[in-house]
Design an enzyme around this catalytic site. Sequence first.
Site, mmCIF file in Angstrom:
data_model
loop_
_atom_site.group_PDB
_atom_site.id
_atom_site.type_symbol
_atom_site.label_atom_id
_atom_site.label_comp_id
_atom_site.label_asym_id
_atom_site.label_seq_id
_atom_site.Cartn_x
_atom_site.Cartn_y
_atom_site.Cartn_z
ATOM 1 N N ASP A 413 36.102 -13.824 -5.104
ATOM 2 C CA ASP A 413 36.686 -14.589 -4.009
ATOM 3 C C ASP A 413 35.661 -14.863 -2.911
ATOM 4 O O ASP A 413 34.796 -14.027 -2.623
ATOM 5 C CB ASP A 413 37.861 -13.799 -3.425
ATOM 6 C CG ASP A 413 38.533 -14.510 -2.278
ATOM 7 O OD1 ASP A 413 39.081 -15.600 -2.508
ATOM 8 O OD2 ASP A 413 38.512 -13.979 -1.147
ATOM 9 N N GLU A 466 34.426 -18.442 -6.869
ATOM 10 C CA GLU A 466 35.093 -19.405 -5.990
ATOM 11 C C GLU A 466 34.053 -19.774 -4.933
ATOM 12 O O GLU A 466 33.864 -19.060 -3.951
ATOM 13 C CB GLU A 466 36.337 -18.807 -5.336
ATOM 14 C CG GLU A 466 37.098 -19.847 -4.526
ATOM 15 C CD GLU A 466 37.708 -19.313 -3.238
ATOM 16 O OE1 GLU A 466 38.469 -20.050 -2.599
ATOM 17 O OE2 GLU A 466 37.409 -18.166 -2.857
#
Length: 733
Positions: A413, A466
Amino acid sequence: MRRPAAHAQVEEQIQRLVDLAHPDPHSLLGIHPDGDGVVVRCYRPDAEAVTVLPDFGGRISARHRRGGVFEARLNNRRDLFGYLLEVRYPGGGTFALRDPYSFPPTLGELDSHLASEGRHERLWERLGAHPKHHQGTAGTSFAVWAPTARSVSLVGDFNSWDGRLHPMRAIGSTGIWELFVPEVGPGTRYKFEVRPGSGGPRLLKADPYAFRTEPPPATASVVHDLTRYRWHDAEWMSARASLDLRRRPFSIYEVHLGSWRRVVEEGHRPLTWAEAAEELADYVADLGFTHVELLPVAEHPFGGSWGYQVTGYFAPTARYGHPDEFRALVDALHARGIGVILDWVPAHFPTDAHALARFDGTALYEHEDPRQGAHPDWGTLVFNYGRNEVRNFLLASALFWFDEYHVDGLRVDAVASMLYRDYSRAPGEWVPNRYGGRENEEAIAFLKEVNERVRALHPGAVMIAEESTAFPKVTYPASEGGLSFGFKWSLGWMHDTLGYFQTDPLYRKWHHGSLTFGLMYIFSEQFLLPLSHDEVVHGKGSLLGKMAGDDWQKFANLRALYGWMWAHPGKKLLFMGGELAQRGEWNHDRSLDWHLLDSGLHAGVRQLVRDLNRQYRGESALFELDGDRAGFQWLQVDAADANVLAFLRRSADGTRHLACIANLSPVVRPRHRVGLPRAGEYAELLNTDAAAYGGSGVGNHGRVQAEAVPWDGQPASAEMTLPPLGVVWLAAR
């Protein structure tokens, strides 16, 4: 007779112990040679009397020296021996216990050395809480890193959370504190009571390496035995080792388990891990996705963070059950041929007092300087990637989920926030690197290291970034100057594509480039196309709600979007509820709107997703060359006025090709000619406007005939009917 100097030294140690400032209580407590015998000392504040019960028999009364320190002498005996302590408290309560201070350390010199250098890849096997037999006695060894602490005590159910009873010992200069506690086993709650070296109040901290926690909002760690679960996925793990997902079908169903499906009969509670092991596995297998991606399952205190503010980097959240039940969920998904990807959050952590923040009273895991250590967007703290022990902690966490939970991938993330020191910061609010630049060199080195180690130790597993910027070579090996991720989310594709489908078809001709621009860079990395949870929260509405037009057009646009996405180069990700055509925005406190499937339009979208996955998995042209220009060719890229696009996908060996034709206007286009690689019959593999999906049923009766008429730079072509707001796939028979 004891010498005065020795007596004074013992008195000094007793005072440090009573002051809770002794770095090595074992040097005072336990059994020690003393003159012509041995002495057994223990620290039991508030006790009325203590009796030593040697394993060889007998009872030896201990005298109270002072401050709760008791001492028993055995003359003319030089050997060390096992014993119990019988402790009597005012009121008559008496307890017998094995003395923790009669045991040697459970950490070896090599472990300590590797930990201090940040090179202990399996550090979770040494730090944290580990049930074991030590010198023939059952108990649990505890270890924690708190280098600047004055002292650290273990507190928990076994000592009434009294920090005086189990002070830990510092292991050399490593900053690690250790204690073996007999008769403590799985299920016991505990924390570390840390006293900062700089003074100030004690800190009650959860174990950074805890394998199990109390269900939030409680915050204690729980002793858990990692060795008890027996896996049943040997065949899956063996096959995965030779898997190259770059050349395989890879479609992901993204799930927030707490709001996927709730048990209505029991107050709309979330499913447990055990319940999901059956229901989620069956559902995903039926839809044909190759993988499930779970929003972070690592323990987190606030449910509204969806797991992205982690406090337990080695513990699946207790909200849904026992850690071994989570293992059983992974096992069940593997048994159905479904891989498991977890969201992993090494970019930042929350400020909760019980967790990592200022763990020993100093900025231990974070930076002291808020320009480096505080994240302005999320109110969280940023890891200090330049510190060996912090990098080791995060590397061990990543490897832990692969080793102990058999996961098949981690989606990392907020990578962009790690790569740049000025991420979301105004001028003057960030610290340049040593060259005066904005790149976070330490974070970049860490990402390379963790990706390379996962690649080396777990063949076939995947790391996904990401990453929202143009940072180069995210999916290239470190040896080629890359970050070594397996895939990168194409957030540019997502933004442009959703923007196009949100536009009224009347104006789409001016936004034609939104669908074509992505093909300019799609082969520069190994991309994954995400329609994730981020697109259906914070007022963004649902995917269906974003689509342009009236209700009929919204459904047609959504079906066309999926048909376009599944044919487009790049792997696929769809957040739960997208297959239902959810009307409302995702709410993490509510179940998906499963009742929508009573409507043919919603059920039709789910059937389309099911068929997309089935066709995708069976057609090599759609996945073998996702990251290679040789696998893609435009057929019609300039028909902006008609809102029509067409392209070819090809297999690696060139024997298979598939044509995707999109008519993104709400009018039927009969006798539309499209170029094709050869003459002959083509099957209409997919038509997103089919009646079975809730469409108008306009199409080509399942097939088209290509003639030897050159068109679109191809040697053959076919006239066909393009359905309104529809996508058609053609494959040669």
